[in-house]
Every structure is written in structure tokens, then in C-alpha cells.
Design a protein around this motif. Structure first.
Motif, PDB file in Angstrom:
ATOM      1  N   ASN A 253       7.275 -60.142  52.935  1.00 32.95           N
ATOM      2  CA  ASN A 253       8.726 -60.258  52.896  1.00 32.95           C
ATOM      3  C   ASN A 253       9.133 -61.492  52.083  1.00 32.95           C
ATOM      4  O   ASN A 253       8.661 -62.595  52.352  1.00 32.95           O
ATOM      5  CB  ASN A 253       9.283 -60.372  54.319  1.00 32.95           C
ATOM      6  CG  ASN A 253      10.797 -60.345  54.352  1.00 32.95           C
ATOM      7  OD1 ASN A 253      11.429 -59.652  53.548  1.00 32.95           O
ATOM      8  ND2 ASN A 253      11.386 -61.084  55.272  1.00 32.95           N
ATOM      9  N   SER A 301       9.408 -54.215  45.865  1.00 32.20           N
ATOM     10  CA  SER A 301       9.967 -54.102  47.219  1.00 32.20           C
ATOM     11  C   SER A 301      11.377 -53.523  47.156  1.00 32.20           C
ATOM     12  O   SER A 301      12.281 -54.131  46.579  1.00 32.20           O
ATOM     13  CB  SER A 301       9.999 -55.472  47.889  1.00 32.20           C
ATOM     14  OG  SER A 301      10.815 -55.450  49.049  1.00 32.20           O
ATOM     15  N   LYS A 303      13.359 -53.237  49.683  1.00 33.55           N
ATOM     16  CA  LYS A 303      14.186 -54.115  50.517  1.00 33.55           C
ATOM     17  C   LYS A 303      14.700 -55.305  49.721  1.00 33.55           C
ATOM     18  O   LYS A 303      15.886 -55.654  49.783  1.00 33.55           O
ATOM     19  CB  LYS A 303      13.362 -54.599  51.720  1.00 33.55           C
ATOM     20  CG  LYS A 303      14.096 -55.562  52.643  1.00 33.55           C
ATOM     21  CD  LYS A 303      13.197 -56.014  53.770  1.00 33.55           C
ATOM     22  CE  LYS A 303      13.903 -57.031  54.649  1.00 33.55           C
ATOM     23  NZ  LYS A 303      13.003 -57.505  55.753  1.00 33.55           N
ATOM     24  N   GLU A 324       8.868 -49.977  50.826  1.00 34.59           N
ATOM     25  CA  GLU A 324      10.042 -50.304  51.662  1.00 34.59           C
ATOM     26  C   GLU A 324      10.014 -51.769  52.076  1.00 34.59           C
ATOM     27  O   GLU A 324       8.970 -52.370  52.188  1.00 34.59           O
ATOM     28  CB  GLU A 324      10.050 -49.407  52.904  1.00 34.59           C
ATOM     29  CG  GLU A 324      10.241 -47.936  52.563  1.00 34.59           C
ATOM     30  CD  GLU A 324      11.562 -47.659  51.855  1.00 34.59           C
ATOM     31  OE1 GLU A 324      12.565 -48.342  52.153  1.00 34.59           O
ATOM     32  OE2 GLU A 324      11.572 -46.767  50.982  1.00 34.59           O
TER      33      GLU A 324
END
Length: 324
Positions: A253, A301, A303, A324
């Protein structure tokens, strides 16, 4: 009767001696057939651990109980790497050495001129002086297709004018990457900002500077940065800027894109296969030299694309892997 008993005793004694000689011969032959391999790893992080595990698992598949693997980790210390390399060099039982990443390879190649060195996760073996017709080193590189990386950045970030390169200038692989990036970016009117770190403690403040001054940040296959990638990813989130990396093991992330990186576990297995080719006298390091990685798609990514308001063009979707 006494003579007969003596003959039985002598015969029994001869059988025992012959049996002992046969067992001893088998044990000696078995011990001789065991191949001892040294593994010298630069530092611990997911990609290099995967390369190590791949090499070890493949050697055990090929040799079973007939392989002895001595694994050592320098944990990022040049002095420790040199000491381990010296011990491997002096150990007459070791037939070949697997080196994982540049620091380990440099240390081993400096002292060992005869035993085969099979490297893995080395970006630019030529710059280390390992590619020549008398070399005792060969292996698997993790060189990134920098032209493709820049092309993808331009398509995803057409307005980008400043790219920060975050790296440790003491790592030869990173220096090679940065040099190539500079060469490719210059004619495109995109400025490259070099942000160097000497150790893990400097990464947080350096990452902040990089994201504040650039439109995007790119990290090469740099072991120092890789050890604390989460710190850089947090800086990317905080500054709302895209972060590109070169190692999908570190895709987390905060990372926007990862260029077509190497499957390090498979690279380790390939290194083990090269060892077998060499010890079985099918090939020599000088005939193998450097084997490049299989091409892979860039990972993006979804996201982070949404968070950064980056539109992924339809023409690009076939050339990238969207996660995702």
C-alpha cells in the motif's frame, strides 16, 4: 579339531575385515560424493530471501542428501561480507559459492579466483568486472528494462517534469540504474533529482525530500531502501505522489507501480541449475557469463491510481497488470 577351529576363526576374521573395508569404502565414497556449496547473502529482505530459498530448494531437489549447504548473511555489512568470503575461500570442502546481490558478489569475487561463483540478484555484473573470457563468476541478473519503465511513466504521468531517484550511492547496482535513467530522461526534457541515503536511518527524511521536490519517485533494486520500503510507501501516501519500484516482493500500500521485475525465487533456482552444469563439467562460468531475467509486465495499483486521480489509458491495459 583344533586346526579346524582355527580355520573357522581365521575365515570369520577375514569376513569381518572384508565387511569393514566395504563399509569404509562406501562411507568414504558417500562422503566424497557430497557437494558442499556456500551461500553468501548481502542482507535480509523478501526478494533476496526468495533467491536464497530458491537456490537451496533446487539444490536439494537435484542432490537430495548429497549436498551440504553453508549459508551466511552479511546483513548489509561490507566487512562482514569480506570475512565470510574469506572463510568460504579458505574452506577446501566448498566447491562453489552462490552470492546473492551485489555486495556479497563483490566480496566473494575480490578474494576467490578459482572456485565457481554463481551470483543472483546482481544488476550490472559487467561494471563489477565479472564479464570476461577468464572469469570464474556467472549468474542471473535482475536488470530492469529502464526504457520500458520510462515509457510507462510518460504514458501514466504525461505532465511529469521531475523524477526523483531514491537510492544508496554505495550500491553499484543502484548507481548503474541511476546512470541509465539519467541518460534516457535527458532528451525527454524530464529532470532527474538524485536523493541519496547511506543507511536505513536516513531513508525517512530522504523520502520526504524526494516526494516534496518531484512529481514521482523511482527506486531501483536498492537493498538499503528495500529493507525499509514501508517507510517510503508511507511518505508516498502522505505526499499524495506516485511511487515506482523495481521489485514486486515489495509491492505494498502506497506503491503505485512496479516495473517488470524478476521472479527472485525462480532466479535462485536457475542459479542452482548453473552450479550443476559447472560441477558436472558441462559448462564453465566464462561460457555462461550473465543470464538476463524473463520479461514481466509492469504492475499498477488500481487503488493508488484512484487515490492519485491517474487515468490508465485503454491502450496501456494490455501491457500492464492491474492489482486492486
Amino acid at each position: 579339531m583344533k586346526t579346524f577351529n582355527n580355520k573357522i576363526f581365521i575365515g570369520f576374521f577375514v569376513v569381518i575385515i572384508l565387511g569393514a573395508l566395504i563399509v569404509s569404502s562406501k562411507l568414504s565414497h558417500s562422503k566424497k560424493d557430497v557437494l558442499t556449496i556456500g551461500v553468501l547473502q548481502t542482507i535480509s529482505h523478501p526478494a533476496l530471501d526468495a533467491a536464497r530459498d530458491g537456490a537451496i530448494s533446487r539444490l536439494k531437489e537435484l542432490l537430495g542428501d548429497n549436498v551440504c549447504i553453508i549459508t551466511q548473511n552479511a546483513e548489509g555489512s561490507a566487512m562482514t561480507a569480506q570475512n565470510i568470503a574469506a572463510s568460504f575461500h579458505n574452506n577446501k570442502q566448498i566447491s562453489a559459492v552462490v552470492t546473492i546481490a551485489t555486495l556479497a558478489t563483490q566480496a566473494m569475487a575480490k578474494i576467490e579466483k578459482e572456485k565457481p561463483i554463481i551470483y543472483c540478484a546482481v544488476t550490472d555484473p559487467k561494471s563489477l568486472g565479472l564479464v570476461h573470457d577468464k572469469t570464474n563468476a556467472c549468474g542471473i541478473t535482475d536488470a530492469v528494462d529502464i526504457n520500458q519503465l520510462v515509457e510507462r511513466i510518460k504514458m501514466l504521468l504525461p505532465a511529469a517534469k521531475n523524477i526523483a531517484l531514491l537510492f544508496n550511492p554505495a550500491e553499484a547496482n543502484s548507481v548503474s540504474f541511476v546512470k541509465d535513467m539519467d541518460t534516457i530522461l535527458q532528451p525527454l526534457d524530464i529532470k532527474s533529482l538524485h536523493v541519496g541515503v547511506n543507511n536505513e536511518c536516513e531513508v525517512s527524511s530522504a523520502a520526504t525530500i524526494a516526494f516534496e521536490k518531484a512529481d514521482a519517485v523511482v527506486i531501483p533494486t536498492d537493498n538499503t531502501i528495500a529493507s525499509v520500503m514501508s517507510v517510503v510507501a508511507k511518505a508516498a501516501l502522505k505526499n499524495n505522489k506516485p511511487l515506482f519500484i523495481c521489485d514486486d516482493f515489495l509491492f505494498t500500500n502506497g506503491v503505485f507501480g512496479c516495473t517488470g521485475s524478476v521472479n527472485y525465487h525462480e532466479a535462485g533456482r536457475q542459479a542452482a541449475d548453473l552450479i550443476m552444469d559447472i560441477v558436472n563439467h558441462k559448462k564453465t562460468p566464462a561460457t555462461i557469463l550473465a543470464v538476463g531475467p524473463a520479461p514481466k509486465k509492469m504492475i499498477v495499483s488500481q487503488k493508488m491510481a484512484c487515490a492519485l486521480n491517474i487515468k490508465i489509458a485503454d491502450t496501456l491495459k494490455n501491457d500492464i497488470e492491474i492489482r486492486e
